[in-house]
Design a protein around this motif. Structure first.
Motif, PDB file in Angstrom:
ATOM      1  N   THR A 261      56.889 -40.937  -7.282  1.00 47.12           N
ATOM      2  CA  THR A 261      56.412 -39.646  -7.786  1.00 47.12           C
ATOM      3  C   THR A 261      55.589 -39.772  -9.063  1.00 47.12           C
TER       4      THR A 261
ATOM      5  N   TYR B 223      43.747 -45.971  -9.196  1.00 50.59           N
ATOM      6  CA  TYR B 223      43.436 -44.968 -10.219  1.00 50.59           C
ATOM      7  C   TYR B 223      41.947 -44.946 -10.572  1.00 50.59           C
TER       8      TYR B 223
ATOM      9  N   ALA C   1      52.201 -41.393  -8.363  1.00 52.74           N
ATOM     10  CA  ALA C   1      51.374 -40.504  -7.547  1.00 52.74           C
ATOM     11  C   ALA C   1      50.889 -39.305  -8.357  1.00 52.74           C
ATOM     12  N   LEU C   2      51.739 -38.785  -9.244  1.00 48.09           N
ATOM     13  CA  LEU C   2      51.311 -37.686 -10.116  1.00 48.09           C
ATOM     14  C   LEU C   2      50.199 -38.143 -11.053  1.00 48.09           C
TER      15      LEU C   2
ATOM     16  N   ALA D 172      42.469 -38.090 -10.758  1.00 47.30           N
ATOM     17  CA  ALA D 172      41.496 -37.594  -9.782  1.00 47.30           C
ATOM     18  C   ALA D 172      40.950 -36.228 -10.180  1.00 47.30           C
ATOM     19  N   ALA D 173      41.767 -35.436 -10.884  1.00 44.40           N
ATOM     20  CA  ALA D 173      41.324 -34.119 -11.347  1.00 44.40           C
ATOM     21  C   ALA D 173      40.422 -34.212 -12.575  1.00 44.40           C
TER      22      ALA D 173
ATOM     23  N   LYS E 224      47.987 -40.369 -10.395  1.00 48.70           N
ATOM     24  CA  LYS E 224      46.776 -40.415  -9.578  1.00 48.70           C
ATOM     25  C   LYS E 224      46.133 -39.035  -9.479  1.00 48.70           C
ATOM     26  N   GLU E 225      46.950 -37.996  -9.305  1.00 45.64           N
ATOM     27  CA  GLU E 225      46.413 -36.643  -9.180  1.00 45.64           C
ATOM     28  C   GLU E 225      45.753 -36.167 -10.484  1.00 45.64           C
ATOM     29  N   GLU E 226      46.375 -36.492 -11.599  1.00 46.32           N
ATOM     30  CA  GLU E 226      45.791 -36.114 -12.900  1.00 46.32           C
ATOM     31  C   GLU E 226      44.450 -36.812 -13.112  1.00 46.32           C
TER      32      GLU E 226
END
Length: 333
Positions: free
Chosen positions: A129, A184, A132-133, A139-140, A135-137
């Protein structure tokens, strides 16, 4: 098909974790297990109620009642059963690293061109988690351009002794964090300088390694793997990562410090996220990873969380880092 008939090849400590996890996933039907050791084979099959036992992976792959195979052998024994499984038209979940050489990775990737079956290398950290979180930050765009990454994944001496007869600390755990760094940044390695050493002369491989990569987006990525922490180290894995961008940073402490155990033996931070067992049920990120792969198989989809080519890239990078350490100078990719 609403259940996937599974076979597990390799019944070491982690192979048994796969067996236990598959038994508890509703979309999996654990059909067979395989190892060259007959006593271990019977032990695991009886413990988990697995109907079919094989001492030769070729016999397992010839069984038409098996749809998918989990290959959990040592990395040096990955390529032969993987190629045979692909040829047998089985879905293949292969534990990381993909193989022990770039050439072996290329053989696997070439073989995959002849099949429509699902294939994935088990880079479990992509299912963790916190990673993966992150990665989302990234990517944003919240961190801006990534300029620096540093990770450590350090282990106590007693945990690593058997592994170091077969694999170096740098390669053994460096593949986890370097894969995340490539994920990343979307970058590839441009150059690497590395240093390794051995604190136990009787072991085949170095138990300490650092590597510094320059990526092709100009970021610097540093990997630290110390597999010789004192025997009383409280961490199962002392895993931390720092990701710095031009507009922000992420700091990850994944050493298990959110769960602290104090007993007469001292203070410990037991591993509680990857494959814990609670109320007799396997939980954690191994379960989530296998659940994801099984759902891909049932849906007829190719896994997208990680590609075979990405798995190859990290093997190439870490083997190059080992060579750079041996030669004592920077190597270009």
């Amino acid at each position: 098909m609403n259940r996937v008939r599974c076979g597990v090849v390799g019944l070491g400590w982690f192979g048994e974790h796969h067996v236990d996890t598959l038994k508890q996933l509703p979309q999996a039907e654990l059909t067979a297990v395989c190892t060259r050791r007959p006593e271990r084979l019977r032990e695991v099959a009886e413990k988990y109620g697995v109907p079919k036992m094989f001492t030769d992976f070729r016999a397992l792959l010839a069984d038409p009642d098996i749809d998918m195979v989990n290959i959990v052998t040592h990395v040096g024994d990955h390529v032969e059963p993987t190629l045979a499984a692909i040829q047998a038209r089985k879905h293949v979940f292969l534990e990381k690293p993909m193989a022990d050489s770039v050439e072996a990775c290329d053989q696997i990737i070439a073989a995959l061109k002849s099949t429509r079956q699902a294939f994935m290398v088990g880079h479990i950290c992509r299912f963790d988690t916190v990673y993966a979180l992150a990665k989302e930050e990234i990517a944003a765009g919240r961190l801006g351009r990534i300029v620096s990454l540093h990770a450590r994944r350090n282990l106590a001496r007693w945990i690593t002794e058997s592994h170091l007869q077969k694999i170096s600390a740098l390669f053994g755990d460096g593949v986890h964090d370097l894969d995340l760094m490539f994920w990343y940044t979307g970058a590839k390695p441009k150059s690497v300088f590395a240093q390794t050493s051995k604190t136990r002369s009787e072991l085949a491989h170095d138990d300490l390694g650092w590597a510094m990569f320059r990526l092709d987006n100009d970021a610097i990525a540093v990997i630290e793997n110390v597999w010789c922490l004192p025997e009383n180290a409280p961490f199962a894995i002392d895993a931390r990562m720092e990701i710095v961008g031009t507009e922000g940073a992420i700091y990850i402490d994944n050493s298990g410090s959110q769960y602290t155990l104090l007993t007469r033996d001292g203070l410990k931070y037991p591993q509680s996220t990857y494959w814990p067992k609670v109320h007799g049920q396997r939980r954690g990120y191994l379960k989530e990873e296998l659940d994801y792969f099984l759902k891909c198989v049932l849906a007829g989809d190719k896994p997208t969380v990680i590609s075979p080519e990405e798995s190859r890239t990290v093997v190439h990078a870490m083997r190059t880092a080992e060579r750079a350490a041996h030669l004592g100078h920077v190597l270009e990719f």
